[in-house]
Scaffold this motif. Structure first.
Motif, PDB file in Angstrom:
ATOM      1  N   ALA A 298     -63.334  41.185  72.671  1.00  0.00           N
ATOM      2  CA  ALA A 298     -63.183  39.775  73.025  1.00  0.00           C
ATOM      3  C   ALA A 298     -64.310  39.287  73.928  1.00  0.00           C
ATOM      4  O   ALA A 298     -64.561  38.087  74.025  1.00  0.00           O
ATOM      5  N   GLY A 299     -64.997  40.218  74.594  1.00  0.00           N
ATOM      6  CA  GLY A 299     -66.054  39.826  75.507  1.00  0.00           C
ATOM      7  C   GLY A 299     -67.434  39.785  74.882  1.00  0.00           C
ATOM      8  O   GLY A 299     -68.404  39.405  75.544  1.00  0.00           O
ATOM      9  N   ILE A 300     -67.538  40.171  73.612  1.00  0.00           N
ATOM     10  CA  ILE A 300     -68.842  40.151  72.944  1.00  0.00           C
ATOM     11  C   ILE A 300     -69.168  38.720  72.548  1.00  0.00           C
ATOM     12  O   ILE A 300     -68.350  38.041  71.917  1.00  0.00           O
ATOM     13  N   PRO A 301     -70.357  38.212  72.876  1.00  0.00           N
ATOM     14  CA  PRO A 301     -70.721  36.834  72.489  1.00  0.00           C
ATOM     15  C   PRO A 301     -70.688  36.650  70.974  1.00  0.00           C
ATOM     16  O   PRO A 301     -71.018  37.567  70.213  1.00  0.00           O
ATOM     17  N   THR A 302     -70.304  35.466  70.544  1.00  0.00           N
ATOM     18  CA  THR A 302     -70.179  35.217  69.109  1.00  0.00           C
ATOM     19  C   THR A 302     -71.527  35.277  68.395  1.00  0.00           C
ATOM     20  O   THR A 302     -71.578  35.582  67.205  1.00  0.00           O
ATOM     21  N   ILE A 303     -72.612  35.001  69.123  1.00  0.00           N
ATOM     22  CA  ILE A 303     -73.920  35.098  68.484  1.00  0.00           C
ATOM     23  C   ILE A 303     -74.228  36.538  68.091  1.00  0.00           C
ATOM     24  O   ILE A 303     -74.900  36.797  67.084  1.00  0.00           O
ATOM     25  N   VAL A 304     -73.702  37.496  68.869  1.00  0.00           N
ATOM     26  CA  VAL A 304     -73.888  38.912  68.528  1.00  0.00           C
ATOM     27  C   VAL A 304     -73.121  39.237  67.251  1.00  0.00           C
ATOM     28  O   VAL A 304     -73.624  39.952  66.374  1.00  0.00           O
ATOM     29  N   TYR A 305     -71.902  38.719  67.140  1.00  0.00           N
ATOM     30  CA  TYR A 305     -71.152  38.900  65.898  1.00  0.00           C
ATOM     31  C   TYR A 305     -71.897  38.266  64.730  1.00  0.00           C
ATOM     32  O   TYR A 305     -71.930  38.805  63.616  1.00  0.00           O
ATOM     33  N   GLY A 306     -72.490  37.096  64.971  1.00  0.00           N
ATOM     34  CA  GLY A 306     -73.251  36.438  63.910  1.00  0.00           C
ATOM     35  C   GLY A 306     -74.433  37.271  63.456  1.00  0.00           C
ATOM     36  O   GLY A 306     -74.700  37.389  62.250  1.00  0.00           O
TER      37      GLY A 306
END
Length: 482
Positions: A298-306
């Motif tokens: 939950a703490g990983i930035p969404t840009i990293v997921y992108g």
């Protein structure tokens, strides 16, 4: 006076007021605090609140209203043709800030700033000296508006300081005058604290109302220029700032729902099973290690997921599934964004469901075991139904998070607005198009820009309907366990 000095002055006066109010209360009681209606601390708190609450309230209101009033006043003084361009006020604010910095650093004087009759060469040189460059062509009317903006801002700041400090001093003397043995300081302080708590509780409601109205007014402007039927029922999304735009929302809604459903199909089963294992089966040591590791997601930035979707998941799905089966050639697809978004949503479902399941009374489990049920039967027929309202809330939170996600969709699903059942084709969502329509030098009076507000309001309405439906379901099931 700078804003930070005003804050410091108010806090200092409040601290002095607390100490003096407490000391005065003891003094009027002849040194015997038992003669007071309330404890001495309440008299100090009464002075503190009388100093801070009105002054800070006026200060925050002034900070909100002053820029709007000044901009309205300056814009009214611009020629009609110029005032229609909202970007002009951005230039006015930038120039006013540059002039303020130039004067503060001694690069120019007030007389230089007022010498527009001789041209803007002095102003250009002064602004360049502090790192503010003007364009090749700056209309004199913009420079005059910047001067007016700066002058009114400075006047407003002076008046703000006078009013706020005067209000704080008046509150100080008023509260000190109230301090006597018969004054019910505790009742007054508790009522003031209750009012502040109510105001804090109202912030969420007022924020929601503000968001709705801010979108509603611009949406009304949009539908004044574009047919409402074409917006809601057209299957073509093709904005064109030169005219003849087709702004149908259906392809965007389809992409939003398609990606969100895939994400929930991944996140809900995995998250719920993880919650059941952690709460009902896992040992204490395993739970202490596994739960924080899951919540790290939950703490990983969404840009990293992108980026993960763009670099890893997309090519993997393309090379091993889409191309061999003849379903697509692109790494950007609904399936890519849905899978990665589902991974991102796992901790939302898992952590909340785990806490909710742990909150189910142990007596329900003991009663089920006493009737001869196995552990799995107890979980399926007792624990999960009792925890269903909370689990539905966790799923709703995950769904809202999926509907509002942007970066994963941009990098993982692409930006193609289409209606297709193939999960390996590139599509897009409402949130992505809201960003794209508001990005760049756009005309905020054009329907191609105003459509972003209509998209946002539609998305808000959809989320509201989902929450109402979920609330009905929760109440229906909750009746069986209360």
């Amino acid at each position: 006076m700078p804003l930070i000095w005003i804050f410091a002055s108010l806090l200092a006066l409040g601290a002095v007021g607390y100490a003096m109010g407490r000391r005065r209360a003891v003094a009027v009681a002849g040194g015997d605090a038992r003669r007071l209606h309330s404890l001495p601390n309440y008299y100090g708190l009464n002075v503190l609140l009388a100093v801070l609450v009105p002054s800070f309230g006026v200060l925050f209101a002034w900070m909100l209203m002053q820029p709007m009033l000044i901009e309205h006043s300056v814009a009214a003084g611009l020629p009609a043709v110029t005032a229609e361009h909202t970007l002009v006020m951005s230039d006015v604010r930038r120039l006013a800030e540059g002039l303020k910095t130039a004067i503060a650093q001694g690069a120019m004087s007030g007389d230089d700033m007022r010498a527009l009759a001789t041209g803007d060469g002095t102003i250009r040189a002064a602004l360049a000296a502090v790192g503010v460059a003007l364009g090749s062509e700056v209309e004199p009317v913009v420079l005059i508006a910047a001067q007016s903006y700066l002058a009114k801002t400075q006047t407003g700041d002076v008046l703000r300081t006078i009013v706020v400090i005067t209000l704080a001093v008046a509150g100080f003397y008023w509260a000190m005058g109230q301090t006597n043995t018969a004054f019910r300081a505790r009742n007054t302080v508790e009522r003031a604290v209750l009012v502040m708590l109510m105001a804090a509780a109202s912030i969420a409601i007022l924020t929601t109302v503000g968001i709705v109205f801010s979108m509603l007014f611009e949406t009304i402007n949009f539908f004044g220029q574009y047919q409402i039927a074409d917006f809601f029922f057209s299957t073509t999304w093709s904005p064109n700032f030169r005219g003849n735009s087709q702004l149908g929302i259906l392809p965007l809604l389809w992409g939003t729902l398609y990606i969100s459903i895939i994400a929930l199909l991944v996140a809900v089963p995995i998250g719920l099973y993880a919650a059941i294992y952690l709460s009902e089966y896992a040992a204490a040591k395993t739970r202490a290690i596994a739960k924080p590791l899951i919540e790290v997601l939950a703490g990983i930035p969404t840009i990293v997921y992108g980026l993960f979707a763009l670099v890893t998941v997309g090519p993997l799905l393309r090379d091993y599934f889409a191309q061999p089966m003849g379903w697509g050639e692109s790494g950007s697809s609904v399936m890519t964004a849905g899978l990665v978004m589902g991974i991102m949503l796992i901790p939302f479902v898992s952590s909340l469901s785990d806490d909710i399941i742990n909150a189910v009374p142990q007596t329900l489990r003991d009663g089920s075991f006493g009737l001869g049920a196995t552990k799995s039967e107890t979980i399926r027929q007792v624990v999960l139904p009792a925890a269903l309202p909370g689990i539905v809330g966790a799923v709703l939170l995950a769904a809202s998070r999926a509907i509002g996600e942007t970066m994963i969709v941009v990098l993982g699903a692409g930006a193609a607005a289409r209606m297709d059942l193939n999960p390996f084709e590139a599509m897009t969502t409402v949130t992505v198009k809201i960003v794209s329509q508001l990005t760049g030098d756009t005309d905020f009076a054009a329907p191609e820009t105003l459509v972003a507000f209509a998209l946002g309001l539609t998305l808000f309405a959809i989320t509201l309907v989902l929450n109402v439906i979920a609330l009905i379901i929760v109440r229906t099931y909750r009746e069986h366990y209360e």
